[in-house]
Write a protein that holds these residues in place. Sequence first.
Motif, PDB file in Angstrom:
ATOM      1  N   LYS A   1      21.214   5.926 -41.226  1.00 15.63           N
ATOM      2  CA  LYS A   1      19.937   5.217 -41.374  1.00 15.63           C
ATOM      3  C   LYS A   1      18.986   5.980 -42.282  1.00 15.63           C
ATOM      4  CE  LYS A   1      19.845   2.769 -36.975  1.00 15.63           C
ATOM      5  NZ  LYS A   1      19.127   2.579 -35.718  1.00 15.63           N
ATOM      6  N   THR A   2      18.947   7.297 -42.146  1.00 23.34           N
ATOM      7  CA  THR A   2      18.052   8.116 -42.951  1.00 23.34           C
ATOM      8  C   THR A   2      18.435   8.045 -44.424  1.00 23.34           C
ATOM      9  OG1 THR A   2      17.807   9.604 -41.076  1.00 23.34           O
ATOM     10  CG2 THR A   2      17.080  10.424 -43.208  1.00 23.34           C
ATOM     11  N   THR A   3      19.719   8.139 -44.715  1.00 21.03           N
ATOM     12  CA  THR A   3      20.190   8.062 -46.099  1.00 21.03           C
ATOM     13  C   THR A   3      19.879   6.701 -46.690  1.00 21.03           C
ATOM     14  OG1 THR A   3      21.986   9.568 -45.519  1.00 21.03           O
ATOM     15  CG2 THR A   3      22.197   8.358 -47.588  1.00 21.03           C
ATOM     16  N   LYS A   4      20.089   5.648 -45.915  1.00 19.80           N
ATOM     17  CA  LYS A   4      19.808   4.299 -46.395  1.00 19.80           C
ATOM     18  C   LYS A   4      18.310   4.126 -46.680  1.00 19.80           C
ATOM     19  CE  LYS A   4      20.417  -0.543 -45.327  1.00 19.80           C
ATOM     20  NZ  LYS A   4      20.918  -1.543 -44.392  1.00 19.80           N
ATOM     21  N   LYS A   5      17.471   4.659 -45.787  1.00 16.64           N
ATOM     22  CA  LYS A   5      16.022   4.561 -45.961  1.00 16.64           C
ATOM     23  C   LYS A   5      15.596   5.272 -47.242  1.00 16.64           C
ATOM     24  CE  LYS A   5      11.737   5.437 -43.490  1.00 16.64           C
ATOM     25  NZ  LYS A   5      11.120   5.916 -42.255  1.00 16.64           N
ATOM     26  N   LYS A   6      16.126   6.461 -47.495  1.00 15.30           N
ATOM     27  CA  LYS A   6      15.802   7.204 -48.715  1.00 15.30           C
ATOM     28  C   LYS A   6      16.259   6.440 -49.952  1.00 15.30           C
ATOM     29  CE  LYS A   6      15.942  11.824 -46.724  1.00 15.30           C
ATOM     30  NZ  LYS A   6      16.660  13.103 -46.701  1.00 15.30           N
ATOM     31  N   TYR A   7      17.439   5.848 -49.891  1.00 17.86           N
ATOM     32  CA  TYR A   7      17.977   5.088 -51.013  1.00 17.86           C
ATOM     33  C   TYR A   7      17.090   3.878 -51.324  1.00 17.86           C
ATOM     34  CZ  TYR A   7      21.032   2.008 -53.660  1.00 17.86           C
ATOM     35  OH  TYR A   7      21.536   1.152 -54.607  1.00 17.86           O
ATOM     36  N   VAL A   8      16.679   3.146 -50.298  1.00 14.34           N
ATOM     37  CA  VAL A   8      15.834   1.958 -50.483  1.00 14.34           C
ATOM     38  C   VAL A   8      14.478   2.364 -51.043  1.00 14.34           C
ATOM     39  CG1 VAL A   8      14.617   0.114 -49.264  1.00 14.34           C
ATOM     40  CG2 VAL A   8      17.004   0.555 -48.755  1.00 14.34           C
ATOM     41  N   GLU A   9      13.874   3.431 -50.508  1.00 13.22           N
ATOM     42  CA  GLU A   9      12.578   3.895 -51.019  1.00 13.22           C
ATOM     43  C   GLU A   9      12.680   4.301 -52.483  1.00 13.22           C
ATOM     44  OE1 GLU A   9      11.229   6.990 -48.412  1.00 13.22           O
ATOM     45  OE2 GLU A   9      10.774   5.582 -46.795  1.00 13.22           O
ATOM     46  N   LYS A  10      13.742   5.008 -52.844  1.00 16.47           N
ATOM     47  CA  LYS A  10      13.940   5.424 -54.238  1.00 16.47           C
ATOM     48  C   LYS A  10      14.121   4.200 -55.134  1.00 16.47           C
ATOM     49  CE  LYS A  10      16.908   8.458 -57.036  1.00 16.47           C
ATOM     50  NZ  LYS A  10      16.044   8.381 -58.128  1.00 16.47           N
ATOM     51  N   GLU A  11      14.871   3.220 -54.664  1.00 19.56           N
ATOM     52  CA  GLU A  11      15.090   1.989 -55.434  1.00 19.56           C
ATOM     53  C   GLU A  11      13.770   1.257 -55.683  1.00 19.56           C
ATOM     54  OE1 GLU A  11      17.079  -2.399 -54.690  1.00 19.56           O
ATOM     55  OE2 GLU A  11      17.889  -0.682 -53.595  1.00 19.56           O
ATOM     56  N   VAL A  12      12.950   1.134 -54.662  1.00 14.85           N
ATOM     57  CA  VAL A  12      11.692   0.406 -54.785  1.00 14.85           C
ATOM     58  C   VAL A  12      10.712   1.145 -55.701  1.00 14.85           C
ATOM     59  CG1 VAL A  12       9.632  -0.298 -53.498  1.00 14.85           C
ATOM     60  CG2 VAL A  12      11.878  -0.823 -52.608  1.00 14.85           C
ATOM     61  N   LEU A  13      10.634   2.462 -55.580  1.00 14.67           N
ATOM     62  CA  LEU A  13       9.659   3.227 -56.348  1.00 14.67           C
ATOM     63  C   LEU A  13      10.082   3.489 -57.795  1.00 14.67           C
ATOM     64  CD1 LEU A  13       8.604   5.842 -53.658  1.00 14.67           C
ATOM     65  CD2 LEU A  13       7.274   3.887 -54.465  1.00 14.67           C
TER      66      LEU A  13
ATOM     67  N   LYS B   1       0.268 -21.624 -51.946  1.00 12.19           N
ATOM     68  CA  LYS B   1       0.448 -20.679 -50.848  1.00 12.19           C
ATOM     69  C   LYS B   1       1.663 -21.080 -50.029  1.00 12.19           C
ATOM     70  CE  LYS B   1      -4.428 -19.618 -50.632  1.00 12.19           C
ATOM     71  NZ  LYS B   1      -5.640 -19.555 -49.839  1.00 12.19           N
ATOM     72  N   PHE B   2       2.480 -20.080 -49.670  1.00  6.25           N
ATOM     73  CA  PHE B   2       3.656 -20.329 -48.844  1.00  6.25           C
ATOM     74  C   PHE B   2       4.088 -19.022 -48.199  1.00  6.25           C
ATOM     75  CE2 PHE B   2       4.941 -19.759 -53.261  1.00  6.25           C
ATOM     76  CZ  PHE B   2       5.903 -18.752 -53.181  1.00  6.25           C
ATOM     77  N   LEU B   3       5.090 -19.109 -47.316  1.00  5.10           N
ATOM     78  CA  LEU B   3       5.593 -17.934 -46.613  1.00  5.10           C
ATOM     79  C   LEU B   3       6.817 -17.374 -47.323  1.00  5.10           C
ATOM     80  CD1 LEU B   3       5.400 -19.065 -42.877  1.00  5.10           C
ATOM     81  CD2 LEU B   3       3.866 -17.504 -44.067  1.00  5.10           C
ATOM     82  N   VAL B   4       6.945 -16.052 -47.290  1.00  9.65           N
ATOM     83  CA  VAL B   4       8.146 -15.391 -47.794  1.00  9.65           C
ATOM     84  C   VAL B   4       8.663 -14.465 -46.697  1.00  9.65           C
ATOM     85  CG1 VAL B   4       7.413 -15.482 -50.204  1.00  9.65           C
ATOM     86  CG2 VAL B   4       6.854 -13.474 -48.857  1.00  9.65           C
ATOM     87  N   SER B   5       9.970 -14.217 -46.728  1.00 11.79           N
ATOM     88  CA  SER B   5      10.557 -13.322 -45.734  1.00 11.79           C
ATOM     89  C   SER B   5      10.893 -11.986 -46.384  1.00 11.79           C
ATOM     90  CB  SER B   5      11.822 -13.941 -45.136  1.00 11.79           C
ATOM     91  OG  SER B   5      12.818 -14.061 -46.131  1.00 11.79           O
ATOM     92  N   MET B   6      10.835 -10.942 -45.578  1.00  6.75           N
ATOM     93  CA  MET B   6      11.197  -9.620 -46.052  1.00  6.75           C
ATOM     94  C   MET B   6      12.655  -9.380 -45.686  1.00  6.75           C
ATOM     95  SD  MET B   6       9.552  -5.909 -45.241  1.00  6.75           S
ATOM     96  CE  MET B   6       8.125  -6.171 -46.242  1.00  6.75           C
ATOM     97  N   PRO B   7      13.488  -9.040 -46.671  1.00  8.14           N
ATOM     98  CA  PRO B   7      14.905  -8.815 -46.362  1.00  8.14           C
ATOM     99  C   PRO B   7      15.111  -7.606 -45.456  1.00  8.14           C
ATOM    100  CG  PRO B   7      14.446  -8.351 -48.675  1.00  8.14           C
ATOM    101  CD  PRO B   7      13.193  -8.885 -48.074  1.00  8.14           C
ATOM    102  N   THR B   8      16.237  -7.579 -44.792  1.00 12.44           N
ATOM    103  CA  THR B   8      16.543  -6.546 -43.815  1.00 12.44           C
ATOM    104  C   THR B   8      16.486  -5.151 -44.418  1.00 12.44           C
ATOM    105  OG1 THR B   8      18.016  -8.139 -42.775  1.00 12.44           O
ATOM    106  CG2 THR B   8      18.204  -5.870 -42.055  1.00 12.44           C
ATOM    107  N   LYS B   9      16.897  -5.000 -45.671  1.00 13.09           N
ATOM    108  CA  LYS B   9      16.946  -3.658 -46.261  1.00 13.09           C
ATOM    109  C   LYS B   9      15.559  -3.024 -46.401  1.00 13.09           C
ATOM    110  CE  LYS B   9      16.825  -4.638 -51.208  1.00 13.09           C
ATOM    111  NZ  LYS B   9      17.530  -4.438 -52.470  1.00 13.09           N
ATOM    112  N   PHE B  10      14.491  -3.842 -46.487  1.00 11.52           N
ATOM    113  CA  PHE B  10      13.138  -3.306 -46.620  1.00 11.52           C
ATOM    114  C   PHE B  10      12.477  -3.027 -45.275  1.00 11.52           C
ATOM    115  CE2 PHE B  10      12.771  -5.737 -50.828  1.00 11.52           C
ATOM    116  CZ  PHE B  10      13.182  -4.634 -51.552  1.00 11.52           C
ATOM    117  N   ARG B  11      12.942  -3.661 -44.240  1.00 16.28           N
ATOM    118  CA  ARG B  11      12.294  -3.528 -42.937  1.00 16.28           C
ATOM    119  C   ARG B  11      12.356  -2.089 -42.441  1.00 16.28           C
ATOM    120  NH1 ARG B  11      14.996  -8.974 -40.356  1.00 16.28           N
ATOM    121  NH2 ARG B  11      14.136 -10.357 -41.959  1.00 16.28           N
ATOM    122  N   LYS B  12      11.266  -1.604 -41.898  1.00 11.24           N
ATOM    123  CA  LYS B  12      11.118  -0.262 -41.326  1.00 11.24           C
ATOM    124  C   LYS B  12      11.265   0.857 -42.355  1.00 11.24           C
ATOM    125  CE  LYS B  12      12.436  -1.495 -36.665  1.00 11.24           C
ATOM    126  NZ  LYS B  12      13.292  -1.206 -35.526  1.00 11.24           N
ATOM    127  N   SER B  13      11.314   0.535 -43.645  1.00 14.53           N
ATOM    128  CA  SER B  13      11.391   1.602 -44.638  1.00 14.53           C
ATOM    129  C   SER B  13      10.342   1.445 -45.733  1.00 14.53           C
ATOM    130  CB  SER B  13      12.781   1.675 -45.263  1.00 14.53           C
ATOM    131  OG  SER B  13      13.091   0.478 -45.908  1.00 14.53           O
TER     132      SER B  13
END
Length: 159
Positions: free
Chosen positions: A3-15, A48-60
Amino acid sequence: MSKTTKKKYVEKEVLDEYVLPEGEQQIVRVIASRGNNLHEVETADDQKFLVSMPTKFRKSVWIKRGDYVVVDPIEEGEKVKAEIFTILYKDQIKYIKQEGKWPPAFDSCGEEKMVADDLLPPSDDSEEEGIGDMVVNLNRPAATYREETDSSECESDEG
């Protein structure tokens, strides 16, 4: 992958990734969080409308009101019409503007007032004097002031 490695990977991808909207993707501004990983957004043409946050972004990765995101439309969605593709930060927005893909309606980035005028403290050039004395912070205990004693009393205590 832990989980920690995945979180770091997602944060690096987003930034670190600088992406431009392609095809059906569009840039939208987050208006509010509606809970359950849903966010209300508005497009450049005020839809205006709703969007969902994908699982990979949640909690990271966290987003708040006023942030910009790139979304992919969902064809079968009635209420939720898109899914977040990526979250845009200051440098990524600057890059998109340089490439000429930034919606003109969002050019006043950050100039929108987020706090109503009646909730702001009065300005210095206010006509009303002494209004600052009437504002009380209810989150702090009331300050108590001691009356100053005679200087003669203080001198007798010292000696």
